[in-house]
Design a protein around this motif. Structure first.
Motif, short mmCIF file in Angstrom:
data_model
loop_
_atom_site.label_atom_id
_atom_site.label_comp_id
_atom_site.label_asym_id
_atom_site.label_seq_id
_atom_site.Cartn_x
_atom_site.Cartn_y
_atom_site.Cartn_z
N UNK A 170 0.86 -1.18 0.00
CA UNK A 170 0.00 0.00 0.00
C UNK A 170 0.90 1.24 0.00
N UNK A 171 0.98 1.91 -1.13
CA UNK A 171 1.80 3.12 -1.23
C UNK A 171 0.97 4.34 -0.88
N UNK A 172 1.53 5.18 0.03
CA UNK A 172 0.79 6.36 0.44
C UNK A 172 1.72 7.56 0.56
N UNK A 173 1.28 8.59 1.30
CA UNK A 173 2.07 9.82 1.35
C UNK A 173 2.88 9.96 2.63
N UNK A 174 2.91 8.91 3.46
CA UNK A 174 3.82 8.87 4.61
C UNK A 174 4.61 7.57 4.49
N UNK A 175 5.68 7.44 5.28
CA UNK A 175 6.58 6.31 5.03
C UNK A 175 6.15 4.98 5.64
N UNK A 176 4.99 4.96 6.25
CA UNK A 176 4.52 3.71 6.84
C UNK A 176 3.49 4.02 7.90
N UNK A 177 3.28 3.06 8.79
CA UNK A 177 2.39 3.28 9.93
C UNK A 177 3.25 3.84 11.06
N UNK A 178 2.83 4.94 11.61
CA UNK A 178 3.57 5.59 12.68
C UNK A 178 2.89 5.36 14.02
N UNK A 179 3.63 5.71 15.09
CA UNK A 179 3.07 5.56 16.43
C UNK A 179 1.82 6.42 16.60
N UNK A 180 1.74 7.51 15.87
CA UNK A 180 0.50 8.29 15.79
C UNK A 180 0.58 9.12 14.52
N UNK A 181 -0.46 9.85 14.20
CA UNK A 181 -0.48 10.60 12.93
C UNK A 181 0.71 11.56 12.86
N UNK A 182 1.67 11.30 11.96
CA UNK A 182 2.89 12.13 11.90
C UNK A 182 2.60 13.56 11.47
N UNK A 183 1.43 13.81 10.92
CA UNK A 183 1.10 15.18 10.52
C UNK A 183 0.70 16.02 11.73
N UNK A 184 0.37 15.37 12.83
CA UNK A 184 -0.03 16.11 14.03
C UNK A 184 1.05 16.07 15.08
N UNK A 185 1.74 14.94 15.16
CA UNK A 185 2.82 14.81 16.15
C UNK A 185 4.14 14.59 15.41
N UNK A 186 4.94 15.64 15.28
CA UNK A 186 6.20 15.51 14.52
C UNK A 186 7.14 14.47 15.13
N UNK A 187 7.01 14.20 16.43
CA UNK A 187 7.90 13.21 17.06
C UNK A 187 7.44 11.78 16.82
N UNK A 188 6.39 11.60 16.06
CA UNK A 188 5.89 10.23 15.80
C UNK A 188 6.98 9.39 15.14
N UNK A 189 6.98 8.10 15.46
CA UNK A 189 8.02 7.19 14.96
C UNK A 189 7.42 6.19 14.00
#
Ligand code: ADP
Ligand code: ASP
Ligand code: MG
Length: 403
Positions: A170-189
């Motif tokens: 599944x190709x999308x606009x973020x690099x994978x599944x993060x610990x939380x939405x990386x667009x809201x929490x920049x520290x997401x991993x």
């Protein structure tokens, strides 16, 4: 190897992006793989189509809604097939009704029942790439259906299961599944791996990176599912069984959903059967209720608070107010709420997750309105204005911040 690749809206947002996508498809073909590609509509197009429907007729026929909103994917599937052909890759588009992808007739949120793959398999074996528009199918009523917002993920996973594909990317606009939405929490991993179960909770609790139904299908059919970026060449996130994950965190992720509204029935008569009348009437009106709390009764009356989808709040209020069997002083509705959830299979064997969560929120002065828990998640309802603050504080409190 046989693989299914799916590209979301931002990945096919314009011709340049479609050309970049075609290169990724070509790379798999050149590697000797059989490839079926599922595409979304160009970013923003489905929203626009939904708006048109609302403007044309607020109470529109759901069958006609599907005719309109399914068109975005038809455009991108044709365009990608053309671009692939220009690259010398054999390719053709296959609309949902041509395959067909059979669904039930619940227009606007249909479920896939089966996919006829015989002809597709023949073509794949001949080296032809199948380009399939996501999100659409053929209903039992012989009309076009759509699978609910974000449904192209489900098309991809269902197709991967039906084709017995070795992988579904599944190709999308973020690099994978993060610990939380990386667009809201920049520290997401970014997570290297996540269990099907956790991904299912994350998706159903609001993380829109995968449609919930797609995760359910992947889990049931053991589809090897990967989420990765179409904009970068970095490894993504593998969604897999628990035993494939060595290091387990107690909390793997935090999700939020703004699609919530809260109703409070103040001064409800406290007697046996009252909850049955309230939630019975709502069920009869096909309104889904999520979280529920009932206060202790002091003077023979109590307050009952529950949440429904934001789109249903006015209707839910009416149902309760118009039901003579439900006696209460007042019905209050609040659409300015958000549900924040912490998720992790580690919760099964560790205590104290709720405590850490509540303390982190209290430290920021965030009031918890409703709580609900299950084996692997704790959810709270809070005022919408605190969404970002809550996500960031919880992310830090559970030690999820990237270094
Ligand atoms: P696509 O158009 O490719 O289907 P979506 O917009 O449906 O993409 O889903 C990707 C988006 O999901 C990301 O841009 C991100 O903002 C959001 N998202 C929410 N939660 C997460 C999460 N935990 N990990 C990654 N992305 C997330
Ligand atoms: N285009 C549809 C939507 O925006 C389906 C999808 O992209 O997954 O919901
Ligand atoms: Mg999506």
């Amino acid at each position: 190897m046989r693989i299914v690749q799916k590209f979301g809206g931002t990945s096919v947002a314009d011709i340049e992006r479609i050309q970049a996508v075609a290169q990724r498809v070509k790379a798999e073909v050149d590697a000797g793989h059989q490839v079926a590609v599922v595409v979304s509509a160009m970013a923003g197009v489905t929203n626009q189509l939904v708006e048109y429907c609302g403007a044309a007729s607020p109470m529109h026929d759901a069958r006609e809604y599907d005719v309109v909103v399914s068109t975005g994917e038809q455009v991108t599937s044709g365009l990608l097939a053309m671009v692939l052909q220009n690259l010398g890759v054999q390719a053709r588009s296959w609309l949902g009704w041509q395959i067909p992808i059979h669904t039930d007739s619940v227009h606007g949120k249909a479920r896939i029942l089966s996919i006829d793959t015989a002809e597709l398999v023949n073509r794949l074996e001949d080296g032809q790439v199948a380009v399939v528009p996501g999100f659409q199918g053929l209903g039992e009523d012989s009309r076009i259906t759509t699978l609910g917002r974000g449904g192209s993920d489900t098309t991809a996973v269902a197709l991967a299961a039906a084709l017995k594909a070795d992988r579904c990317d599944i190709y999308t606009d973020v690099e994978g599944v993060y610990t939380t939405d990386p667009r809201i929490v920049p520290a997401a991993r970014k997570l290297d791996k996540i269990t099907y179960e956790e991904m299912l909770e994350m998706a159903s609790l609001g993380a829109k990176v995968l449609q919930t139904r797609s995760v359910e299908l992947a889990m049931n059919h053991h589809v090897r599912l990967q989420v990765l970026s179409s904009f970068a060449n970095t490894p993504g996130t593998l969604v897999c069984d628990e035993d494939e994950i060595v290091e387990k965190e107690i909390v793997s992720g935090i999700a939020y959903s703004g699609d919530e509204a809260k109703l409070t029935l103040v001064g409800v008569e406290d007697r046996p059967g009252i909850a049955a009348s309230i939630f019975g009437s709502l069920a009869d009106a096909s309104i889904n209720v999520d979280m529920i709390v009932q206060n202790v009764s002091e003077d023979g009356s109590t307050d009952v608070t529950f949440t429904v989808g934001r789109a249903d709040v006015d209707r839910a209020k009416q149902v309760v107010e118009n039901d003579d069997a439900i006696v209460c002083r007042e019905v209050r509705a609040d659409g300015q709420v958000v549900k924040v959830s912490v998720i992790g299979v580690g919760m099964r064997s560790h205590v104290g997750v709720a405590k850490t969560m509540f303390e982190a929120l209290a430290d920021k002065g965030i009031n918890i309105q409703v709580i609900s828990t299950s084996e692997i998640k704790v959810s709270v309802l809070i005022a919408e204005e605190y969404t970002e603050l809550a996500l960031r504080s919880l992310h830090t409190a559970f030690g999820l911040d990237s270094e």
